[in-house]
Design an enzyme around this catalytic site. Structure first.
Site, PDB file in Angstrom:
ATOM      1  N   SER A  81       4.361  -2.080  -5.785  1.00  0.00           N
ATOM      2  CA  SER A  81       3.511  -3.220  -5.414  1.00  0.00           C
ATOM      3  C   SER A  81       4.314  -4.426  -4.961  1.00  0.00           C
ATOM      4  CB  SER A  81       2.632  -3.602  -6.604  1.00  0.00           C
ATOM      5  OG  SER A  81       3.400  -4.168  -7.645  1.00  0.00           O
ATOM      6  N   THR A 198       1.234  -6.916  -7.611  1.00  0.00           N
ATOM      7  CA  THR A 198       1.965  -8.144  -7.294  1.00  0.00           C
ATOM      8  C   THR A 198       2.717  -8.516  -8.560  1.00  0.00           C
ATOM      9  OG1 THR A 198       0.191  -8.903  -5.814  1.00  0.00           O
ATOM     10  CG2 THR A 198       1.592 -10.613  -6.731  1.00  0.00           C
ATOM     11  N   THR A 216       4.898  -9.980  -3.438  1.00  0.00           N
ATOM     12  CA  THR A 216       4.082  -8.760  -3.360  1.00  0.00           C
ATOM     13  C   THR A 216       4.312  -8.004  -2.059  1.00  0.00           C
ATOM     14  OG1 THR A 216       1.799  -7.954  -3.577  1.00  0.00           O
ATOM     15  CG2 THR A 216       2.121  -9.871  -2.197  1.00  0.00           C
ATOM     16  N   ARG A 226      -2.042  -8.385   7.944  1.00  0.00           N
ATOM     17  CA  ARG A 226      -2.910  -8.917   6.873  1.00  0.00           C
ATOM     18  C   ARG A 226      -2.076  -9.733   5.878  1.00  0.00           C
ATOM     19  NH1 ARG A 226      -2.938  -8.448   0.983  1.00  0.00           N
ATOM     20  NH2 ARG A 226      -5.065  -8.660   0.257  1.00  0.00           N
ATOM     21  N   VAL A 227      -2.541 -10.905   5.570  1.00  0.00           N
ATOM     22  CA  VAL A 227      -1.876 -11.747   4.571  1.00  0.00           C
ATOM     23  C   VAL A 227      -2.845 -11.974   3.430  1.00  0.00           C
ATOM     24  CG1 VAL A 227      -0.908 -14.030   4.135  1.00  0.00           C
ATOM     25  CG2 VAL A 227      -0.383 -12.859   6.270  1.00  0.00           C
ATOM     26  N   GLY A 228      -2.375 -11.760   2.228  1.00  0.00           N
ATOM     27  CA  GLY A 228      -3.238 -11.948   1.060  1.00  0.00           C
ATOM     28  C   GLY A 228      -3.070 -13.332   0.451  1.00  0.00           C
ATOM     29  N   THR A 249      -2.619 -12.093  -9.633  1.00  0.00           N
ATOM     30  CA  THR A 249      -2.434 -10.757  -9.071  1.00  0.00           C
ATOM     31  C   THR A 249      -3.830 -10.160  -8.865  1.00  0.00           C
ATOM     32  OG1 THR A 249      -2.348  -9.642 -11.222  1.00  0.00           O
ATOM     33  CG2 THR A 249      -0.253 -10.424 -10.347  1.00  0.00           C
ATOM     34  N   GLY A 250      -3.907  -9.185  -7.982  1.00  0.00           N
ATOM     35  CA  GLY A 250      -5.202  -8.538  -7.746  1.00  0.00           C
ATOM     36  C   GLY A 250      -5.700  -8.802  -6.341  1.00  0.00           C
ATOM     37  N   GLY A 252      -6.491 -10.177  -3.178  1.00  0.00           N
ATOM     38  CA  GLY A 252      -6.151 -11.455  -2.575  1.00  0.00           C
ATOM     39  C   GLY A 252      -7.293 -12.117  -1.845  1.00  0.00           C
TER      40      GLY A 252
HETATM   41  N1  GLY Z   1      -2.671 -10.211  -4.595  1.00  0.00           N
HETATM   42  C1  GLY Z   1      -1.974  -9.466  -3.658  1.00  0.00           C
HETATM   43  C2  GLY Z   1      -2.673  -9.295  -2.382  1.00  0.00           C
HETATM   44  O1  GLY Z   1      -3.888  -9.236  -2.337  1.00  0.00           O
HETATM   45  O2  GLY Z   1      -2.005  -9.191  -1.388  1.00  0.00           O
END
Ligand code: GLY
Length: 350
Positions: A81, A198, A216, A226-228, A249-250, A252
């Protein structure tokens, strides 16, 4: 407790005691200690909290310590991750996101969709310290990293490639890719299908200063670019040196729509404990998840999000939408995982 973790936590307590003792002998250094040393991280951050605690107890600034802590996980090929060995985008290319925030200067730096550099947290720090900007993305972030001497390397490990290949082969029965029979796919590969992971790490140092980092590889098999939440200040991380810090975390996307970490710090400013603030913000995230794709067939959230926080007084807490869940903490004495309160049991996510 397993013998190894017992030895480690005892070692840290011993280290804490010996550092404090030597600081008492040293007199002048003891005066610099404003209170409790504290390091908080996600479940996968136990080695990070250990490393960061050792550095802080030896006098490091919290930012140096938390970055060194997460670098261990960024370099670990077995954590899929984060960093090297992270799961790639849908085209099989690893793209990393990270941000850092330094409490004493209220400064921040971040990189997003960074390829071929396994320690995005170090690059994020350089964006903060060596540019007038906060966030660099993609090719610009890579060029910046190379200008600072980072070497490009292929971050896709053989195991991450296999996991990606199984995902790709299993996408559709209307294309030309075939999965091997399911009983030939190792169980450990199946659990990674379409997952997020993450690491975040927050530290309170001997000066009473707070800093944090989040890093992450983002959502597995994401659309390239894609950006979280992880590189977005206020979403994946927020620090206010007068109040506290929060990391996440989780999923995004849901965090981006709620700027959860900023809101946790604001609730702590209003007097809520770190745990109460994390719970209150997650409740809001759940309430805001109105789109049909954000609910499963039984009406529960179709995603997980976790928040981790500490405050200036040395209190800490966490919360998760789904659980049981745990997070990693060095509380000044012991380095161990602790249970996180949660809203729903995992079985309701299915
Ligand atoms: N929390 C990591 C993501 O969604 O990229």
């Amino acid at each position: 407790m397993r013998r190894r973790s017992f030895l480690k936590s005892t070692l840290l307590s011993g280290l804490a005691a010996s550092v404090l003792k030597s600081k008492m002998v040293d007199g002048a250094v003891l005066k610099e200690s404003k209170g409790k040393v504290l390091v908080v991280s996600s479940y996968n951050g136990l080695r990070a909290t250990e490393k960061a605690a050792q550095m802080i107890l030896n006098g490091s600034d919290a930012l140096d310590a938390v970055i060194a802590g997460v670098n261990i996980v960024e370099n670990d090929p077995d954590d899929h991750s984060v960093g090297y060995g992270g799961l790639p985008n849908e085209e099989g290319v690893v793209e990393l996101d990270s941000c850092v925030m330094h409490g004493p200067t209220h400064n921040a730096g971040a990189v997003a969709a960074l390829r071929n550099i396994k320690n995005p947290s170090k690059v994020a720090r350089l964006v903060m310290e060596r540019t007038d900007h906060v966030l660099l993305v993609g090719e610009g972030a890579l060029k910046f990293a190379k200008a600072h001497g980072f070497k490009e390397e292929d971050l896709l490990t053989d195991e991450a490639r296999k996991i990606w290949l199984y995902w790709k082969e299993g996408l559709s029965d209307k294309d030309d890719w075939f999965l091997p029979p399911m009983d030939q796919i190792p169980e450990k590969y199946k659990k990674w299908i379409h997952t997020t992971g993450t690491i975040t790490c927050l530290g309170l140092d001997l000066q009473g200063n707070i800093s944090g980092v989040t890093t992450t590889s983002g959502l597995a098999f994401k659309i390239p670019g894609r950006v979280g939440d992880s590189p977005i200040i206020g979403a994946g991380l927020y620090v206010d040196n007068e109040v506290g810090a929060c990391g996440s975390t989780g999923r995004g996307e849901e965090n981006l729509k709620n700027l959860s970490c900023y809101q946790v710090v604001e609730y702590m400013r209003d007097g809520l404990s770190p745990e109460a603030a994390c719970k209150k913000v997650l409740k809001r995230v759940i309430d805001h998840a109105k789109l049909p794709e954000l609910k499963n067939s039984r009406g529960y959230p179709s995603f997980n999000l976790r928040l981790y926080a500490l405050n200036k007084n040395g209190e800490f807490g966490s919360a998760s939408i789904y659980g049981p869940a745990e997070f990693s903490v060095f509380d000044g004495k012991e380095n161990k995982r602790r249970p996180s309160p949660f809203f729903y049991e995992w079985k309701y996510l299915k």
